[in-house]
Design a protein around this motif. Structure first.
Motif, short mmCIF file in Angstrom:
data_model
loop_
_atom_site.label_atom_id
_atom_site.label_comp_id
_atom_site.label_asym_id
_atom_site.label_seq_id
_atom_site.Cartn_x
_atom_site.Cartn_y
_atom_site.Cartn_z
N GLY A 289 -2.44 -0.58 -5.03
CA GLY A 289 -3.10 -0.68 -3.79
C GLY A 289 -4.03 -1.70 -3.07
N LYS B 43 1.50 -1.36 0.32
CA LYS B 43 0.45 0.33 0.31
C LYS B 43 0.79 1.20 -0.03
CE LYS B 43 -4.12 -2.31 1.94
NZ LYS B 43 -5.02 -1.81 1.70
N ALA C 137 2.66 1.49 -3.52
CA ALA C 137 1.40 2.36 -4.65
C ALA C 137 1.56 3.59 -4.34
CB ALA C 137 -0.34 1.03 -4.25
#
Length: 247
Positions: free
Chosen positions: A235, A158, A161
């Motif tokens: 993500g 995450k 991303a």
């Protein structure tokens, strides 16, 4: 023309199981696949299939840096290397903790950091990280350090991303459930106290579909995330576990 024609993919732990199935699936879709592993024997079978192969220990920083320089720019990076440790926190000594963190987390950081600059300079690409449903999604008994490190992989995914979303980089995690692969046999024997069939029966109890997943099923998701079909996806932690975590 395949979905990955004209693209170059780099895969770690490509010698067997999910890594092997994914490397072959991406090659079938037209990618030039660079398959790496620490096992020369399994890599040889991929070379026979026409893939570019290299020995690589992702726990060695200098080896990873040299490999990134040799391979050059890639469009797809599949971080598949990992290790499943058995036991609770009380079974996890300092050595097991350090090994699991190094292989499941630090090696992924190491490989991504080595390949990402060239991907950015080339306008972007897709990074796919191997996590697990046994992570921040659900807890599995006797998977203490494995679950901890795979939860970290989701966090790392995450973060990457978010940091590079405007620079053409997509980064996603795959969170499989129980996949019938060579590495699973060791875990089934451990669960059954050395009795393979007993251990397999225990694993099957947690399968809502009544079966385990296959490496090819995960490879299908890898191809999707590697391709432009998933151009709006980043993500995300993609759960593919036959309903284990939510049924």
């Amino acid at each position: 023309m395949g979905r990955l024609s004209g693209k170059k993919a780099f895969v770690t732990a490509a010698g067997q199981g999910i890594g092997r199935a994914s490397a072959l699936a991406m090659a079938r879709e037209g990618a030039h696949v660079v398959a790496t592993d620490i096992n020369a024997e399994t890599l040889a079978t991929l070379a026979d299939e026409g893939l570019e192969t290299h020995l690589l220990d992702v726990r060695k920083p200098d080896a990873v840096a040299a490999m990134a320089a040799q391979v050059g720019t890639v469009d797809i990076l599949f971080n598949c290397a990992g290790y499943v440790a058995h036991g609770t926190i009380l079974d996890c000594d300092e050595e097991q903790w350090a090994f699991s963190v190094d292989l499941n987390m630090t090696a992924m950081y190491r490989v991504t950091r080595a390949f990402l600059p060239a991907m950015l300079a080339n306008g972007g690409g897709s990074i796919i990280n191997m996590s697990s449903v046994a992570s921040s999604i659900i807890a599995a008994p006797n998977r203490y350090v494995y679950g901890a490190t795979k939860a970290a992989v989701i966090g790392m995914t995450k973060a990457i991303a978010a940091d590079f979303i405007t620079q053409g980089i997509r980064c996603n995690a795959i969170c499989p459930g129980t996949i019938d692969s060579p590495s699973l046999e060791q875990r089934m024997r451990a669960l059954g106290g050395g009795d393979y069939e007993k251990g397999r029966a225990e694993f099957m109890k947690r399968q809502p579909m009544g079966r385990m997943g296959t490496p090819d099923e995960i490879a299908n998701l890898v191809v999707y995330l590697a391709s432009d079909d998933s151009s709006l996806t980043t993500g995300a932690a993609h759960v593919i576990d036959g309903g284990w975590s939510n049924v």
